[in-house]
Design a protein around this motif. Structure first.
Motif, PDB file in Angstrom:
ATOM      1  N   TRP A 153       0.830  -1.201   0.000  1.00 32.47           N
ATOM      2  CA  TRP A 153       0.000   0.000   0.000  1.00 32.47           C
ATOM      3  C   TRP A 153       0.865   1.252   0.000  1.00 32.47           C
ATOM      4  O   TRP A 153       0.560   2.218  -0.697  1.00 32.47           O
ATOM      5  N   GLN A 154       1.939   1.233   0.760  1.00 29.46           N
ATOM      6  CA  GLN A 154       2.840   2.378   0.777  1.00 29.46           C
ATOM      7  C   GLN A 154       3.486   2.573  -0.593  1.00 29.46           C
ATOM      8  O   GLN A 154       3.622   3.701  -1.068  1.00 29.46           O
ATOM      9  N   ASP A 155       3.856   1.468  -1.236  1.00 28.48           N
ATOM     10  CA  ASP A 155       4.414   1.554  -2.591  1.00 28.48           C
ATOM     11  C   ASP A 155       3.390   2.123  -3.563  1.00 28.48           C
ATOM     12  O   ASP A 155       3.719   2.975  -4.394  1.00 28.48           O
ATOM     13  N   HIS A 156       2.149   1.653  -3.459  1.00 28.11           N
ATOM     14  CA  HIS A 156       1.089   2.150  -4.343  1.00 28.11           C
ATOM     15  C   HIS A 156       0.844   3.638  -4.113  1.00 28.11           C
ATOM     16  O   HIS A 156       0.704   4.409  -5.073  1.00 28.11           O
ATOM     17  N   LEU A 157       0.807   4.024  -2.843  1.00 29.77           N
ATOM     18  CA  LEU A 157       0.596   5.442  -2.543  1.00 29.77           C
ATOM     19  C   LEU A 157       1.762   6.289  -3.035  1.00 29.77           C
ATOM     20  O   LEU A 157       1.568   7.395  -3.542  1.00 29.77           O
ATOM     21  N   ALA A 158       2.963   5.781  -2.924  1.00 34.39           N
ATOM     22  CA  ALA A 158       4.135   6.513  -3.422  1.00 34.39           C
ATOM     23  C   ALA A 158       4.064   6.665  -4.940  1.00 34.39           C
ATOM     24  O   ALA A 158       4.345   7.735  -5.478  1.00 34.39           O
ATOM     25  N   LYS A 159       3.669   5.593  -5.628  1.00 36.36           N
ATOM     26  CA  LYS A 159       3.540   5.671  -7.093  1.00 36.36           C
ATOM     27  C   LYS A 159       2.435   6.641  -7.478  1.00 36.36           C
ATOM     28  O   LYS A 159       2.584   7.428  -8.423  1.00 36.36           O
ATOM     29  N   LEU A 160       1.297   6.600  -6.774  1.00 31.20           N
ATOM     30  CA  LEU A 160       0.207   7.541  -7.069  1.00 31.20           C
ATOM     31  C   LEU A 160       0.668   8.980  -6.859  1.00 31.20           C
ATOM     32  O   LEU A 160       0.334   9.873  -7.647  1.00 31.20           O
ATOM     33  N   SER A 161       1.453   9.189  -5.826  1.00 32.04           N
ATOM     34  CA  SER A 161       1.989  10.523  -5.575  1.00 32.04           C
ATOM     35  C   SER A 161       2.914  10.956  -6.717  1.00 32.04           C
ATOM     36  O   SER A 161       2.856  12.093  -7.173  1.00 32.04           O
ATOM     37  N   GLN A 162       3.757  10.033  -7.183  1.00 28.96           N
ATOM     38  CA  GLN A 162       4.644  10.344  -8.309  1.00 28.96           C
ATOM     39  C   GLN A 162       3.836  10.646  -9.566  1.00 28.96           C
ATOM     40  O   GLN A 162       4.146  11.577 -10.307  1.00 28.96           O
ATOM     41  N   TYR A 163       2.799   9.842  -9.815  1.00 27.67           N
ATOM     42  CA  TYR A 163       1.953  10.075 -10.997  1.00 27.67           C
ATOM     43  C   TYR A 163       1.261  11.431 -10.905  1.00 27.67           C
ATOM     44  O   TYR A 163       1.167  12.159 -11.887  1.00 27.67           O
ATOM     45  N   GLY A 164       0.777  11.748  -9.707  1.00 26.03           N
ATOM     46  CA  GLY A 164       0.130  13.046  -9.516  1.00 26.03           C
ATOM     47  C   GLY A 164       1.096  14.187  -9.773  1.00 26.03           C
ATOM     48  O   GLY A 164       0.739  15.184 -10.413  1.00 26.03           O
ATOM     49  N   GLU A 165       2.311  14.063  -9.292  1.00 27.77           N
ATOM     50  CA  GLU A 165       3.328  15.091  -9.515  1.00 27.77           C
ATOM     51  C   GLU A 165       3.651  15.210 -11.005  1.00 27.77           C
ATOM     52  O   GLU A 165       3.779  16.321 -11.539  1.00 27.77           O
ATOM     53  N   GLN A 166       3.754  14.086 -11.696  1.00 30.96           N
ATOM     54  CA  GLN A 166       4.042  14.109 -13.129  1.00 30.96           C
ATOM     55  C   GLN A 166       2.885  14.760 -13.910  1.00 30.96           C
ATOM     56  O   GLN A 166       3.118  15.548 -14.819  1.00 30.96           O
ATOM     57  N   ILE A 167       1.665  14.439 -13.525  1.00 33.15           N
ATOM     58  CA  ILE A 167       0.502  15.044 -14.183  1.00 33.15           C
ATOM     59  C   ILE A 167       0.505  16.554 -13.962  1.00 33.15           C
ATOM     60  O   ILE A 167       0.255  17.334 -14.885  1.00 33.15           O
ATOM     61  N   TYR A 168       0.820  16.955 -12.744  1.00 35.28           N
ATOM     62  CA  TYR A 168       0.888  18.378 -12.432  1.00 35.28           C
ATOM     63  C   TYR A 168       1.959  19.072 -13.278  1.00 35.28           C
ATOM     64  O   TYR A 168       1.710  20.138 -13.857  1.00 35.28           O
ATOM     65  N   GLN A 169       3.130  18.476 -13.379  1.00 39.85           N
ATOM     66  CA  GLN A 169       4.207  19.051 -14.190  1.00 39.85           C
ATOM     67  C   GLN A 169       3.802  19.127 -15.662  1.00 39.85           C
ATOM     68  O   GLN A 169       4.042  20.138 -16.331  1.00 39.85           O
ATOM     69  N   ASP A 170       3.202  18.051 -16.178  1.00 40.42           N
ATOM     70  CA  ASP A 170       2.766  18.035 -17.577  1.00 40.42           C
ATOM     71  C   ASP A 170       1.700  19.095 -17.831  1.00 40.42           C
ATOM     72  O   ASP A 170       1.701  19.761 -18.874  1.00 40.42           O
ATOM     73  N   TYR A 171       0.782  19.249 -16.893  1.00 38.17           N
ATOM     74  CA  TYR A 171      -0.287  20.240 -17.034  1.00 38.17           C
ATOM     75  C   TYR A 171       0.302  21.644 -17.062  1.00 38.17           C
ATOM     76  O   TYR A 171      -0.087  22.476 -17.879  1.00 38.17           O
TER      77      TYR A 171
END
Length: 148
Positions: A25-43
């Protein structure tokens, strides 16, 4: 004794499974956080590109608008000058050669219409460059608005 050893092993396995589940779960949450950061940067990057496109289209549109105004003024001036100067001279030459008022008038009007058609075509071409088509398309894409 054997049973207590098995119970100990089962508890140890259950504790390890729970620990692995929490780690996943911690790994999944870390990946979701990374994806969110990447989406924010792309946006943010896409918004920056959209801003640059809008600025470029603004410059091109103001240039095209200025050229359109110049061509419209030329069109109006051309009507007066062409009618008064060139057509008068050609009209006198045609009338002197043919002595026909009707033929002179038809030829002069035809020449004037050809000149006006050419100028109008150029005005339409230049004025078609005025607008923000790419900016609006980029904003719609950024906001996920479908184009009809």
């Amino acid at each position: 004794m054997e049973q207590s050893t098995n119970t100990g092993k089962n508890e140890h396995q259950t504790t390890e499974s729970a620990s692995q589940g929490a780690d996943q779960w911690q790994d999944h949450l870390a990946k979701l956080s990374q994806y969110g950061e990447q989406i924010y940067q792309d946006y943010r990057q896409q918004a920056g590109i959209c801003k640059k496109v809008a600025a470029a289209e603004w410059r091109l549109s103001t240039r095209s608008l200025a050229l359109t105004i110049i061509l419209l003024v030329s069109f109006a001036g051309g009507l007066v000058l062409l009618w008064a100067g060139l057509l008068a001279a050609i009209g006198l030459a045609i009338f002197a050669a043919t002595q026909s008022t009707w033929l002179t008038a038809v030829l002069l009007i035809t020449m004037q219409l050809l000149c006006l058609a050419w100028l109008w075509k150029n005005i339409n071409h230049v004025s078609s460059k005025i607008g923000f088509d790419k900016t609006s398309r980029s904003i719609k894409q950024l906001l996920n608005v479908s184009e009809d």
